[in-house]
Design a protein around this motif. Sequence first.
Motif, PDB file in Angstrom:
ATOM      1  N   SER A   1      30.322  36.393  43.610  1.00 16.81           N
ATOM      2  CA  SER A   1      29.230  37.145  44.235  1.00 16.81           C
ATOM      3  C   SER A   1      28.024  36.264  44.550  1.00 16.81           C
ATOM      4  N   ASP A   2      27.925  35.105  43.883  1.00 20.43           N
ATOM      5  CA  ASP A   2      26.824  34.187  44.171  1.00 20.43           C
ATOM      6  C   ASP A   2      27.276  33.018  45.047  1.00 20.43           C
ATOM      7  N   ASP A   3      28.340  33.258  45.831  1.00 18.90           N
ATOM      8  CA  ASP A   3      28.769  32.363  46.906  1.00 18.90           C
ATOM      9  C   ASP A   3      29.353  31.025  46.444  1.00 18.90           C
ATOM     10  N   VAL A   4      30.108  31.044  45.352  1.00 21.30           N
ATOM     11  CA  VAL A   4      30.831  29.850  44.900  1.00 21.30           C
ATOM     12  C   VAL A   4      32.313  30.131  45.101  1.00 21.30           C
ATOM     13  N   LYS A   5      33.048  29.124  45.587  1.00 20.38           N
ATOM     14  CA  LYS A   5      34.478  29.285  45.863  1.00 20.38           C
ATOM     15  C   LYS A   5      35.306  28.455  44.873  1.00 20.38           C
ATOM     16  N   PHE A   6      36.461  29.004  44.523  1.00 18.96           N
ATOM     17  CA  PHE A   6      37.403  28.368  43.611  1.00 18.96           C
ATOM     18  C   PHE A   6      38.776  28.404  44.274  1.00 18.96           C
ATOM     19  N   ARG A   7      39.449  27.243  44.394  1.00 19.20           N
ATOM     20  CA  ARG A   7      40.827  27.215  44.914  1.00 19.20           C
ATOM     21  C   ARG A   7      41.738  27.031  43.699  1.00 19.20           C
ATOM     22  N   VAL A   8      42.477  28.087  43.391  1.00 17.24           N
ATOM     23  CA  VAL A   8      43.269  28.118  42.167  1.00 17.24           C
ATOM     24  C   VAL A   8      44.733  28.417  42.479  1.00 17.24           C
ATOM     25  N   HIS A   9      45.535  28.434  41.437  1.00 21.00           N
ATOM     26  CA  HIS A   9      46.966  28.689  41.561  1.00 21.00           C
ATOM     27  C   HIS A   9      47.246  30.152  41.236  1.00 21.00           C
ATOM     28  N   SER A  10      47.776  30.879  42.182  1.00 15.64           N
ATOM     29  CA  SER A  10      48.033  32.303  41.963  1.00 15.64           C
ATOM     30  C   SER A  10      49.021  32.532  40.825  1.00 15.64           C
ATOM     31  N   VAL A  11      49.980  31.650  40.656  1.00 15.82           N
ATOM     32  CA  VAL A  11      50.978  31.839  39.609  1.00 15.82           C
ATOM     33  C   VAL A  11      50.322  31.818  38.227  1.00 15.82           C
ATOM     34  N   ILE A  12      49.333  30.980  38.020  1.00 16.03           N
ATOM     35  CA  ILE A  12      48.647  30.927  36.724  1.00 16.03           C
ATOM     36  C   ILE A  12      47.880  32.219  36.490  1.00 16.03           C
ATOM     37  N   LEU A  13      47.218  32.714  37.530  1.00 16.08           N
ATOM     38  CA  LEU A  13      46.489  33.975  37.383  1.00 16.08           C
ATOM     39  C   LEU A  13      47.451  35.125  37.100  1.00 16.08           C
ATOM     40  N   LYS A  14      48.579  35.167  37.822  1.00 16.37           N
ATOM     41  CA  LYS A  14      49.554  36.250  37.629  1.00 16.37           C
ATOM     42  C   LYS A  14      50.169  36.223  36.231  1.00 16.37           C
TER      43      LYS A  14
END
Length: 92
Positions: free
Chosen positions: A34-47
């Motif tokens: 919400s404060d305009d910071v982006k994160f490129r992560v691995h969906s498999v780890i989140l899932k």
Amino acid sequence: MALSNGVSPGAHLTPEGWDTSFTFDDGDLVLHSSDDVKFRVHSVILKLSSSVFRDMLAIPQASSNDTKNPDEPISLAERANVLRILLDSIYP
């Protein structure tokens, strides 16, 4: 302790607003705080780590074509410091 803009001391951001601690070249999912910071992560780890993310990522997304754009961010209501704590706790 977070600064008034939600950025934790010691957090490193690129000029484009990417969090350098959680921006992986092979990441396939972009989270946008919400404060305009982006994160490129691995969906498999989140899932694997969260039933909330697993369910959220299982929902088909509206798209103008059939191909998924990995740069299209998922906007979240949480600030970057909260997402950093979450990602710190689930990433190996």
